[in-house]
Every structure is written in C-alpha cells, then in structure tokens.
Enzyme design. Structure first.
Site, PDB file in Angstrom:
ATOM      1  N   SER A 173       0.811  -1.218   0.000  1.00  0.00           N
ATOM      2  CA  SER A 173       0.000   0.000   0.000  1.00  0.00           C
ATOM      3  C   SER A 173       0.842   1.265   0.000  1.00  0.00           C
ATOM      4  O   SER A 173       0.384   2.320  -0.452  1.00  0.00           O
ATOM      5  CB  SER A 173      -0.943   0.007   1.209  1.00  0.00           C
ATOM      6  OG  SER A 173      -0.207  -0.081   2.424  1.00  0.00           O
ATOM      7  N   ASP A 198      -2.710   6.232  12.435  1.00  0.00           N
ATOM      8  CA  ASP A 198      -1.956   5.519  11.407  1.00  0.00           C
ATOM      9  C   ASP A 198      -0.632   6.255  11.192  1.00  0.00           C
ATOM     10  O   ASP A 198      -0.596   7.324  10.582  1.00  0.00           O
ATOM     11  CB  ASP A 198      -2.763   5.479  10.107  1.00  0.00           C
ATOM     12  CG  ASP A 198      -2.061   4.704   8.993  1.00  0.00           C
ATOM     13  OD1 ASP A 198      -0.849   4.459   9.102  1.00  0.00           O
ATOM     14  OD2 ASP A 198      -2.731   4.376   7.993  1.00  0.00           O
ATOM     15  N   HIS A 210       1.107   5.166   6.867  1.00  0.00           N
ATOM     16  CA  HIS A 210       0.771   5.754   5.570  1.00  0.00           C
ATOM     17  C   HIS A 210       0.894   7.281   5.614  1.00  0.00           C
ATOM     18  O   HIS A 210       0.981   7.871   6.686  1.00  0.00           O
ATOM     19  CB  HIS A 210      -0.635   5.309   5.160  1.00  0.00           C
ATOM     20  CG  HIS A 210      -0.749   3.822   5.005  1.00  0.00           C
ATOM     21  ND1 HIS A 210      -1.191   3.006   6.027  1.00  0.00           N
ATOM     22  CD2 HIS A 210      -0.451   3.007   3.963  1.00  0.00           C
ATOM     23  CE1 HIS A 210      -1.176   1.743   5.625  1.00  0.00           C
ATOM     24  NE2 HIS A 210      -0.724   1.714   4.378  1.00  0.00           N
TER      25      HIS A 210
END
Length: 433
Positions: free
Chosen positions: A163, A409, A412
C-alpha cells in the site's frame, strides 16, 4: 542556495545554464545554431524547452547507450561547483516552501484513496504540505508532467508492492493527470492490478498489489488483513507474469515482513494438503525475496529498453520516544519535522537496509537496478502521516475515541505530501541517472 530547476525558470537563466554547462559534440553544432537563431526571432522560451526535451528524450530506450559523461547531466545533478561530478540527491534537508508546495491540491485529484485524504477527514492544518526536499550539493528538477508523459508515450510504467507503493502510484497519477484532458484519461482496477491510462499518449501508469513480491497468503488485493503471514519460496513468477513488457518498474517490499524476529516460509504449494513450513530469521526471509526479484529482472527485463527501480523501506513513527517525545506517544498531533540530521529511528531499518545493500551491490554486474533511498529523508517527516485523519475501516470504539494515539496511522502518508517528493526523486533518477 539554488532554487529548484523548474519549467517556470526564466528563459535567460535557462539559456545561460545551457551554454555554460553543456559542451555540444560537433554533430549537434549546426542544429544548435539553427535553433538558437530560431529562438532569437521567435522568443527565448523555446531554447529552454529544447534544453529539456532534446537532450533527455526517451531515457528508457537510450539508457544503456548513455555514456558516463558529466556533459550529459544538467546543473541540478552536477552540483554547486564546476569540479563536482555528481550529487547524492538523497542526502539533504527539508526546507519550507510555500511558493512551490503543494504540487497539487487534494481536492483537485479525484484518484486519491479516502485512506490518504487527510484534509477531507478533518486535519486542521496544512503544514505537512509545504516542505520541499533540498539536496546538500544540488537542487532537484521541478516535476515536468508533459516531459514525463512524452517519455511514457507508447509505454507502461508500473509500481509493484504494498500500500505504500500504491500511495506513490497515486501520487504519480495526481502529478500527471492535470496535463491530460478529462475525456482522455481513465482509471480501472481488476483484482491486484490498477491501471491509469493516458489515451492520447497510449501510455499507462499501473499498480500491482504484491506486498511480498513472492506468492503469499496476503495476495488478495482487498482481503489480506491477517497476522499469520506465509510466503512461498521461489514463487515470484506467480506475480511476475503480470510485469512482463513493462518499460519502467518501481518495486518495493518491506512493511509486511515486519511481524517479528521470525518469518514463515512455505516450501511447497499453498494447495498441498500437508504444508511444509519453516521459520527463518526475518532478515533471511527478506533476503530470499530480494534475491528472487533480482533473478526475475535478470531473466525477464531487457536493460536496453527497461528501467528498474527499487524503493527502500518507508519508515513509520510509532514511538515518539525515538525522537525525544513521550513514551506513550506516536505520530498523532505531530506537526513539525525532525531536524536532527543524524536521526534514524529503529535498528530494524538498519538491518533491512544492510540486506538490500548486500543483494543489490552483489547484483550490479548482472542487472541494473536504480536504488531510491527514501528511508532517511522520510524518517524526518513524523508530521506527514495520515494519523487519525483518514477513512477508518471499522467504527471506532469509545475507548479509541478517548485516546487518538491508539488508532493513529503512523505508517501511511497524506496526499499531497511526502510521497510527491519520492516521485520527484524518481523523476530525477529516471532522466539523469
């Protein structure tokens, strides 16, 4: 400090740099003089465009024949002095720059996934968008979408990995899409493969989901959230058949390997009724994957027509104690960069970097892979993660809502933001290796 070289730089500056830094071979002289006369009568800007397009067109097909000659490298890659032969674009510092940052607006790019749209999900400030990477001995070129698209004409560019590599893919699409008419572009996803097409250029920018590069039990592009991760030894062809024919390949693999000191390797097939699984030290398992990637590139990629890049690990900021913060903190509520140039973070990154260096150095005589060393420059950016400002996969509990650190998070990155710099570095290495 030199400003970045961009397409908006003054024509006079561009012309003088061209004449000072480029020593034209004899067979260019007549063409150059003709274009110079044309520039005088039709406007100085043409010479600046010529300096970018003529000498650096189609670097993919020309890469194998390019001589290691500093006269073929523009000023931002040569360095600040006449005697310097090159510049480490990965060694530098972050400088605040509201004049050129961000490179696009979040609301202007419809391709950003909701897991990365921090402003839409309530981030109250935009400080993370205003930082530009400044190498110590040179300046990066401005990202030129038209030049990139012309280079991709009739070609395929593919990002392969997890990702984080998908975030870089989306950043590339956002950097390019404004130069393409609305009716001449499209995006579609089919399983592990997502394709952005620029129809007028017969070009595509693609992302292929393969978090380990090898076949694994996490290969489903949607349903892959599991803790007991298993990779099948020697299985890169399972995914590699989808990469054949690509002109520019950008690999990454790191995050999904970080499950502890040991990693499970399947010796046979996932279809075997009784599966033979061994556990290896994580560094050794990771080495298997990188060596498999190198072997696959050597057997399947033509270095005369293809450029291959490998991006180093994208750092996380899970423990604020690593940069002098509270023991219980992480990237949540961080809005400033780390200014200590010696900052590195966890020792895990060092051991993985050693594996990458060992394998890629050992393969240089057999296969050409350009290393994108994004790790340390990204390590300074504890401010740039999505943190709590993203689409959540599941409803948050009352306990989580009361303690945002618990669900931030710190892996990311918001877009626009840090990953646009990764693509500026990719752009620089693609055209000026």
């Amino acid at each position: 400090m030199k400003p970045p070289l961009t397409s908006s730089a003054s024509s006079c500056s561009c012309t003088s740099l061209l004449l000072r830094k480029l020593r034209l071979p004899p067979y260019y002289l007549l063409t150059f003089l003709a274009l110079l006369l044309y520039a005088i009568f039709s406007g100085k800007e043409f010479l600046c465009i010529f300096s970018q397009l003529h000498f650096h067109a189609d670097p993919v097909s020309d890469h194998s024949n390019r001589k290691n000659d500093s006269t073929k490298i523009l000023t931002f890659a040569v360095g600040e002095t006449e005697t310097e032969k090159g510049c480490d674009v990965f060694s530098g510092r972050w400088v605040r720059d509201e004049s050129t940052r961000p490179l696009y607006e979040e609301s202007e790019c419809p391709y950003i996934q909701p897991q990365l749209t921090c402003q839409e999900h309530g981030r109250p400030e935009k400080e993370y968008q205003f930082w530009r990477w400044q190498p110590h001995a040179c300046s990066l070129p401005g990202f030129n979408a038209t030049l990139m698209l012309e280079t991709l004409r009739g070609k395929r560019m593919m990002f392969v990995g997890d990702s984080l590599n998908r975030g870089q893919f989306v950043s590339m699409v956002c950097l390019l899409h404004r130069a393409i008419p609305e009716a001449a572009k499209s995006m579609e996803t089919n399983g592990s493969l997502t394709i952005f097409r620029a129809k007028d250029y017969n070009a595509s920018v693609e992302f292929y989901w393969a978090p380990f590069l090898l076949e694994s039990n996490a290969d489903d592009a949607v349903i892959h959230r599991l803790s007991d991760r298993i990779v099948r030894r020697g299985s890169i062809n399972k995914h590699g058949r989808h990469w054949k024919g690509v002109d520019i390949l950008v690999f990454n693999t790191y995050l999904w390997w970080m499950t502890g000191a040991k990693f499970k390797i399947l010796q046979g097939s996932f279809q075997d009724e009784v599966k033979e699984i061994v556990e290896l030290p994580t560094e050794d398992a990771y080495r298997l994957a990188i060596k498999s990637m190198v072997r696959w590139i050597r057997k399947n990629m033509n270095p005369k027509t293809t450029r291959v890049f490998f991006a180093s690990m994208s750092p996380s900021h899970q423990k604020s104690v690593e940069w002098g913060g509270e023991e219980t903190g992480n990237c949540y509520n961080e809005t400033a960069i780390i200014e200590d140039p010696a900052y590195w973070g966890s020792d895990t990154k060092r051991s993985i970097m050693e594996v990458i260096g060992e394998v890629l150095r050992g393969s240089q005589s057999k296969v050409k892979i350009t290393f994108l060393n994004i790790t340390q420059l990204s390590g300074y950016r504890k401010d740039a993660h999505t943190s709590i400002y993203k689409k959540q996969w599941r409803p948050l509990t009352a306990e989580q809502l009361a303690n945002p650190v618990s669900y931030a998070d710190c892996i990311h990155w918001c877009l626009p933001g840090l990953q646009d710099t990764w693509n500026e570095l990719l752009f620089a290495k693609l055209f000026y290796p």
